[in-house]
Design a protein around this motif. Structure first.
Motif, PDB file in Angstrom:
ATOM      1  N   SER A  68      68.711  82.872  64.029  1.00  0.00           N
ATOM      2  CA  SER A  68      68.487  82.031  62.845  1.00  0.00           C
ATOM      3  C   SER A  68      69.291  80.736  62.892  1.00  0.00           C
ATOM      4  N   TRP A  69      70.543  80.802  63.351  1.00  0.00           N
ATOM      5  CA  TRP A  69      71.353  79.579  63.371  1.00  0.00           C
ATOM      6  C   TRP A  69      70.803  78.565  64.368  1.00  0.00           C
ATOM      7  N   LEU A  70      70.246  79.076  65.487  1.00  0.00           N
ATOM      8  CA  LEU A  70      69.656  78.178  66.475  1.00  0.00           C
ATOM      9  C   LEU A  70      68.362  77.572  65.939  1.00  0.00           C
ATOM     10  N   LEU A  71      67.616  78.375  65.171  1.00  0.00           N
ATOM     11  CA  LEU A  71      66.397  77.859  64.550  1.00  0.00           C
ATOM     12  C   LEU A  71      66.724  76.805  63.495  1.00  0.00           C
ATOM     13  N   TRP A  72      67.844  76.998  62.785  1.00  0.00           N
ATOM     14  CA  TRP A  72      68.244  75.999  61.790  1.00  0.00           C
ATOM     15  C   TRP A  72      68.554  74.667  62.470  1.00  0.00           C
ATOM     16  N   ILE A  73      69.306  74.736  63.566  1.00  0.00           N
ATOM     17  CA  ILE A  73      69.612  73.523  64.338  1.00  0.00           C
ATOM     18  C   ILE A  73      68.324  72.897  64.858  1.00  0.00           C
ATOM     19  N   TYR A  74      67.431  73.767  65.327  1.00  0.00           N
ATOM     20  CA  TYR A  74      66.151  73.298  65.861  1.00  0.00           C
ATOM     21  C   TYR A  74      65.346  72.556  64.803  1.00  0.00           C
ATOM     22  N   LEU A  75      65.244  73.140  63.592  1.00  0.00           N
ATOM     23  CA  LEU A  75      64.461  72.512  62.522  1.00  0.00           C
ATOM     24  C   LEU A  75      65.095  71.197  62.069  1.00  0.00           C
ATOM     25  N   PHE A  76      66.435  71.152  62.033  1.00  0.00           N
ATOM     26  CA  PHE A  76      67.116  69.924  61.633  1.00  0.00           C
ATOM     27  C   PHE A  76      66.795  68.787  62.604  1.00  0.00           C
ATOM     28  N   PHE A  77      66.936  69.078  63.888  1.00  0.00           N
ATOM     29  CA  PHE A  77      66.685  68.034  64.879  1.00  0.00           C
ATOM     30  C   PHE A  77      65.188  67.755  65.044  1.00  0.00           C
ATOM     31  N   MET A  78      64.356  68.753  64.797  1.00  0.00           N
ATOM     32  CA  MET A  78      62.913  68.524  64.838  1.00  0.00           C
ATOM     33  C   MET A  78      62.495  67.562  63.731  1.00  0.00           C
ATOM     34  N   PHE A  79      63.111  67.721  62.551  1.00  0.00           N
ATOM     35  CA  PHE A  79      62.825  66.804  61.451  1.00  0.00           C
ATOM     36  C   PHE A  79      63.242  65.380  61.834  1.00  0.00           C
ATOM     37  N   LEU A  80      64.441  65.253  62.423  1.00  0.00           N
ATOM     38  CA  LEU A  80      64.887  63.939  62.877  1.00  0.00           C
ATOM     39  C   LEU A  80      63.950  63.378  63.940  1.00  0.00           C
ATOM     40  N   LEU A  81      63.475  64.255  64.815  1.00  0.00           N
ATOM     41  CA  LEU A  81      62.577  63.829  65.882  1.00  0.00           C
ATOM     42  C   LEU A  81      61.257  63.310  65.319  1.00  0.00           C
ATOM     43  N   ILE A  82      60.732  63.993  64.309  1.00  0.00           N
ATOM     44  CA  ILE A  82      59.478  63.556  63.685  1.00  0.00           C
ATOM     45  C   ILE A  82      59.659  62.179  63.051  1.00  0.00           C
ATOM     46  N   ILE A  83      60.786  61.992  62.343  1.00  0.00           N
ATOM     47  CA  ILE A  83      61.063  60.685  61.725  1.00  0.00           C
ATOM     48  C   ILE A  83      61.224  59.618  62.797  1.00  0.00           C
ATOM     49  N   LEU A  84      61.968  59.952  63.862  1.00  0.00           N
ATOM     50  CA  LEU A  84      62.189  59.007  64.951  1.00  0.00           C
ATOM     51  C   LEU A  84      60.879  58.630  65.623  1.00  0.00           C
ATOM     52  N   LEU A  85      60.044  59.629  65.875  1.00  0.00           N
ATOM     53  CA  LEU A  85      58.762  59.377  66.528  1.00  0.00           C
ATOM     54  C   LEU A  85      57.863  58.509  65.653  1.00  0.00           C
ATOM     55  N   LEU A  86      57.875  58.786  64.349  1.00  0.00           N
ATOM     56  CA  LEU A  86      57.078  57.985  63.425  1.00  0.00           C
ATOM     57  C   LEU A  86      57.561  56.542  63.404  1.00  0.00           C
ATOM     58  N   CYS A  87      58.886  56.358  63.309  1.00  0.00           N
ATOM     59  CA  CYS A  87      59.448  55.008  63.261  1.00  0.00           C
ATOM     60  C   CYS A  87      59.167  54.254  64.551  1.00  0.00           C
ATOM     61  N   PHE A  88      59.342  54.927  65.689  1.00  0.00           N
ATOM     62  CA  PHE A  88      59.115  54.277  66.975  1.00  0.00           C
ATOM     63  C   PHE A  88      57.657  53.867  67.135  1.00  0.00           C
ATOM     64  N   THR A  89      56.741  54.752  66.702  1.00  0.00           N
ATOM     65  CA  THR A  89      55.313  54.456  66.840  1.00  0.00           C
ATOM     66  C   THR A  89      54.903  53.286  65.949  1.00  0.00           C
ATOM     67  N   VAL A  90      55.369  53.315  64.686  1.00  0.00           N
ATOM     68  CA  VAL A  90      55.067  52.207  63.778  1.00  0.00           C
ATOM     69  C   VAL A  90      55.657  50.909  64.314  1.00  0.00           C
ATOM     70  N   PHE A  91      56.905  50.986  64.791  1.00  0.00           N
ATOM     71  CA  PHE A  91      57.568  49.799  65.334  1.00  0.00           C
ATOM     72  C   PHE A  91      56.793  49.250  66.533  1.00  0.00           C
ATOM     73  N   ALA A  92      56.352  50.152  67.416  1.00  0.00           N
ATOM     74  CA  ALA A  92      55.622  49.714  68.601  1.00  0.00           C
ATOM     75  C   ALA A  92      54.334  48.995  68.225  1.00  0.00           C
ATOM     76  N   PHE A  93      53.610  49.511  67.219  1.00  0.00           N
ATOM     77  CA  PHE A  93      52.369  48.863  66.808  1.00  0.00           C
ATOM     78  C   PHE A  93      52.643  47.531  66.096  1.00  0.00           C
ATOM     79  N   VAL A  94      53.726  47.480  65.299  1.00  0.00           N
ATOM     80  CA  VAL A  94      54.038  46.247  64.575  1.00  0.00           C
ATOM     81  C   VAL A  94      54.415  45.127  65.539  1.00  0.00           C
ATOM     82  N   VAL A  95      55.318  45.416  66.487  1.00  0.00           N
ATOM     83  CA  VAL A  95      55.798  44.346  67.370  1.00  0.00           C
ATOM     84  C   VAL A  95      54.773  43.951  68.422  1.00  0.00           C
ATOM     85  N   THR A  96      53.805  44.836  68.687  1.00  0.00           N
ATOM     86  CA  THR A  96      52.798  44.492  69.691  1.00  0.00           C
ATOM     87  C   THR A  96      51.470  44.082  69.072  1.00  0.00           C
TER      88      THR A  96
END
Length: 263
Positions: A68-96
């Protein structure tokens, strides 16, 4: 073990496998452009791929073994990853989004203008340290010198489907009115004041210091980033599904831990 735990483990195994192509895209960009040429391009992609690999590994172990503790860490970083991926994708489309080649009457190639591209990209190539490296890579690649063999006559050159870098860096702008001698030697401009690049062109360094050359590089970058952004959209949707199932697996793992302590 709950179904969601099995699914989480399986999906994260797939995600680990998918992270390898993302890392591969970064390596491809590094190989294609040379690490010293446009370093700001490939490293964000490589770092993102490695991050996905590590997060997926945590989800795989946590889901399969109900940690469970590893899954908690996983979900926390997965949430950050989703936000990061969204921001990077939007940024890539905006600047290009801005910038495209301008068609020329009776020509097989297009010309590119630096001012047509986003300010963020313009600043990357306006930076003298960045541009010295990029220019050095362009000259070392001999991408311009090979044009003499491919297009020996003016008619053949005019119908050539030149790449953005070839169009921007290997010839003077058409508005300058230079006379074709061969693909890399041009003479006697009729309108030398038509473009600031007209005075920058010379038959030794070609147009490697021209704004049109910088624009050609940015067009090449734009095309590559759009490919990466499309891959990111697919990954974003996939990660949303994985994250939702991971939340169920986390609840199952905590429930199992609670029952094991109760008995």
């Amino acid at each position: 073990m709950g179904l969601s735990n099995y699914v989480t483990g399986t999906l994260n195994f797939v995600t680990m496998a998918l992270s390898i192509p993302i890392i591969g895209v970064g390596v491809w960009l590094a190989h294609k452009h040379n690490t010293d040429c446009v370093r700001f391009l490939q490293w964000p992609v490589i770092i993102l791929g490695v991050f996905i690999l590590l997060v997926s590994l945590a989800g795989f172990v946590g889901g399969c073994f109900r940690v469970s503790w590893l899954l908690w860490i996983y979900l926390f970083f997965m949430f950050l990853l989703i936000i990061l991926l969204l921001c990077f994708t939007v940024f890539a489309f905006v600047v290009t989004n801005p910038g495209a080649g301008r068609a020329l009457a009776g020509k097989g190639f297009k010309e590119y203008r630096l001012q047509d591209y986003s300010m963020w990209l313009q600043k990357r190539v306006d930076n003298s340290q960045n541009w010295i490296k990029i220019r050095s890579c362009i000259m070392d690649s001999k991408i311009c010198r090979n044009l003499n063999d491919e297009f020996p006559t003016a008619d053949a050159f005019n119908m050539a489907n030149l790449s953005p870098i070839q169009s921007g860096c290997c010839k003077p702008p058409q508005s300058c009115g230079y006379t074709f001698v061969n693909a890399t030697i041009w003479a006697n401009p009729t309108t030398p004041s038509a473009d600031s690049d007209c005075s920058v062109w010379n038959n030794m360094n070609l147009c490697s210091d021209c704004n049109s050359c910088r624009a050609g590089v940015l067009q090449n970058i734009k095309e590559d980033w759009r490919k990466v952004a499309i891959v990111n959209i697919v990954m974003f949707i996939f990660f949303i599904v994985v994250y939702s199932i991971g939340c169920c697996a986390f609840r199952n793992a905590r429930r199992g831990h609670f029952y094991s302590k109760a008995y």
